[in-house]
Design a protein around this motif. Sequence first.
Motif, PDB file in Angstrom:
ATOM      1  N   ARG A  85      -9.396  13.959   1.272  1.00 29.36           N
ATOM      2  CA  ARG A  85      -9.213  12.504   1.241  1.00 29.36           C
ATOM      3  C   ARG A  85      -9.945  11.902   0.048  1.00 29.36           C
ATOM      4  NH1 ARG A  85     -10.755   9.082   4.584  1.00 29.36           N
ATOM      5  NH2 ARG A  85      -8.819   7.893   4.630  1.00 29.36           N
ATOM      6  N   ASN A  86      -9.516  10.671  -0.317  1.00 31.29           N
ATOM      7  CA  ASN A  86     -10.166   9.917  -1.395  1.00 31.29           C
ATOM      8  C   ASN A  86     -10.355  10.788  -2.636  1.00 31.29           C
ATOM      9  OD1 ASN A  86     -10.528   7.361   0.045  1.00 31.29           O
ATOM     10  ND2 ASN A  86     -11.907   8.543   1.363  1.00 31.29           N
ATOM     11  N   ALA A  87      -9.219  11.284  -3.141  1.00 34.25           N
ATOM     12  CA  ALA A  87      -9.248  12.310  -4.183  1.00 34.25           C
ATOM     13  C   ALA A  87      -9.485  11.751  -5.580  1.00 34.25           C
ATOM     14  CB  ALA A  87      -7.925  13.094  -4.170  1.00 34.25           C
ATOM     15  N   LEU A  88      -8.975  10.559  -5.865  1.00 31.52           N
ATOM     16  CA  LEU A  88      -8.973  10.050  -7.241  1.00 31.52           C
ATOM     17  C   LEU A  88     -10.052   8.991  -7.466  1.00 31.52           C
ATOM     18  CD1 LEU A  88      -5.120   9.893  -7.857  1.00 31.52           C
ATOM     19  CD2 LEU A  88      -6.755  11.526  -8.822  1.00 31.52           C
TER      20      LEU A  88
ATOM     21  N   THR B 193     -11.581   3.808  -3.326  1.00 32.37           N
ATOM     22  CA  THR B 193     -10.407   4.457  -3.910  1.00 32.37           C
ATOM     23  C   THR B 193      -9.418   3.418  -4.429  1.00 32.37           C
ATOM     24  OG1 THR B 193     -10.663   6.347  -2.441  1.00 32.37           O
ATOM     25  CG2 THR B 193      -8.518   6.059  -3.456  1.00 32.37           C
ATOM     26  N   GLY B 194      -9.204   2.350  -3.668  1.00 32.43           N
ATOM     27  CA  GLY B 194      -8.267   1.323  -4.108  1.00 32.43           C
ATOM     28  C   GLY B 194      -8.649   0.729  -5.439  1.00 32.43           C
TER      29      GLY B 194
ATOM     30  N   TRP C 269      -5.058  -3.906   0.505  1.00 28.90           N
ATOM     31  CA  TRP C 269      -3.781  -4.178  -0.162  1.00 28.90           C
ATOM     32  C   TRP C 269      -3.019  -2.875  -0.396  1.00 28.90           C
ATOM     33  CZ3 TRP C 269      -3.155  -4.925  -6.069  1.00 28.90           C
ATOM     34  CH2 TRP C 269      -1.820  -5.256  -6.367  1.00 28.90           C
ATOM     35  N   ILE C 270      -3.697  -1.873  -0.937  1.00 29.23           N
ATOM     36  CA  ILE C 270      -3.020  -0.643  -1.345  1.00 29.23           C
ATOM     37  C   ILE C 270      -2.720   0.272  -0.160  1.00 29.23           C
ATOM     38  CG2 ILE C 270      -3.344   1.494  -2.670  1.00 29.23           C
ATOM     39  CD1 ILE C 270      -4.904  -0.288  -4.714  1.00 29.23           C
ATOM     40  N   PHE C 271      -3.634   0.380   0.787  1.00 28.14           N
ATOM     41  CA  PHE C 271      -3.461   1.371   1.845  1.00 28.14           C
ATOM     42  C   PHE C 271      -2.990   0.798   3.176  1.00 28.14           C
ATOM     43  CE2 PHE C 271      -6.414   3.423  -1.115  1.00 28.14           C
ATOM     44  CZ  PHE C 271      -5.716   4.602  -1.347  1.00 28.14           C
ATOM     45  N   ALA C 272      -3.229  -0.487   3.424  1.00 30.69           N
ATOM     46  CA  ALA C 272      -2.856  -1.054   4.721  1.00 30.69           C
ATOM     47  C   ALA C 272      -1.838  -2.177   4.623  1.00 30.69           C
ATOM     48  CB  ALA C 272      -4.108  -1.576   5.438  1.00 30.69           C
ATOM     49  N   GLU C 273      -1.675  -2.755   3.436  1.00 32.90           N
ATOM     50  CA  GLU C 273      -0.762  -3.878   3.207  1.00 32.90           C
ATOM     51  C   GLU C 273      -1.024  -5.039   4.165  1.00 32.90           C
ATOM     52  OE1 GLU C 273       3.334  -2.623   2.869  1.00 32.90           O
ATOM     53  OE2 GLU C 273       2.958  -1.717   0.915  1.00 32.90           O
ATOM     54  N   THR C 274      -2.295  -5.226   4.507  1.00 33.86           N
ATOM     55  CA  THR C 274      -2.683  -6.430   5.245  1.00 33.86           C
ATOM     56  C   THR C 274      -2.993  -7.575   4.288  1.00 33.86           C
ATOM     57  OG1 THR C 274      -4.952  -5.591   5.294  1.00 33.86           O
ATOM     58  CG2 THR C 274      -3.581  -5.168   7.230  1.00 33.86           C
TER      59      THR C 274
END
Length: 449
Positions: free
Chosen positions: A345-348, A355-356, A405-410
């Motif tokens: 997880r959280n590779a980049l 990460t976002g 925003w990036i992972f949950a789009e809330t």
Amino acid sequence: MRTAIHAKRALLPQGWASDVRIEVAYGQIHSVASGVTAQTDDETCNLLLPAVPNLHSHAFQRAMAGLAEVRGPGDDSFWSWRTLMYRFALSMSPDQVEAVAAQLYMEMLEAGFSRVGEFHYLHHDKDGQHYANIAEMAERVAAASADAGISLTLLPVFYAHSGFGGAAPSEGQRRFIHDLEAFNRQMEACRTLIESLPNGQLGIAPHSLRAATPDELTALVPLAKQGPIHIHVSEQVKEVEDCKESLGARPVEWLLHNMPVDERWCLIHATHMLEAETVEMAKRGAIAGLCPITEANLGDGIFDGVRFRSAGGRWGVGSDSNVLISVAQELRQLEYSQRLGLRSRNALTDPGRSTGRALFEEAARGGARALNAAASIQAGSDADFISLDVSSVPHLSDDQILDSWIFAETVTVDCVWSAGRKMVEQGRHIHRDRIDNRFRRAMQELMSQ
């Protein structure tokens, strides 16, 4: 004319800042001050980011989005998908191309993209002959970008062959094909066109090593002058194997050994590389032009993002076939591909870092470099901004908002400014109805043919 935007929080090159006032003049940022109050006529927002450049697009392909998801009689691949793409390419009129491109660019702005690198290869009339104006289709793309209000880096594509070794083009490629003399004329016409387009940039795009011979590629590079050079490379395993057979080296390996690859170059996809290629590409400063949604849609493979990043490599994202337009989903797909490949997880990102935020900042920085632009909130950069609607997440910190925003789009895009002009408000393009109506008419015509 000078305008100003005031943000309660903004992501500056040095990090998050409060009460940021940005003055804009002639499409660029004139000044940035933090810790100041808003003035009477300022635009105001809660959270402001630099907008993200979209470094790789084939605009006309938006017309076929969702239409290639039926399995054929055998195994489907990029090569079977290409057959449908050729059918659309052969059927579209200049008016239809312009309508589809304007719709696409409107959608890009609504997603948070501010500049597009249009890898433009639909050049000719339906019979394969040049239009009376050799840059007719390029002018339609430029008109669409101006209509939607997105900044354009035009990348005219040289396409001469159907395969390695200078193979003759196929009938389905007839609208793409140039020889060097005609392409020189195309580039001159495009240079004049871009000079008349506010914030326009011009580069060059040899389509691929299978579509341009080594001698042709050598002749093409000087035509870029100081502009960017983009090329498709190592997207599919078959391409790698064919290149080894024809040129005696893998595609990225061959480019690094035979071309002046540096930070002006953007290698699109670069999916299938060995460790030595990956590290050397990073050292040369070439941008990896990643198109995670398209690469997943076509089953291309997984870019070696962790190794490339560890070697100091820079990357940006593009929407390529334009099957789906989303900054957040491109970045999420990129990160998730690494997680699936590495089973981690959280590779980049680095330990302890969001990460976002890491994904967002790299996409903005690398995409801007690839398109000869600037994507940061500082004086002298393009006045391209995104404000996010954070009304549903008052409990989150700045980096957590980017992650959501990036992972949950809330969190969603609220407003977008391109070259200082507010083109999107409350998530909706200011000319959406007009552009969308024209697109619908064009699609009805195309689908009835």
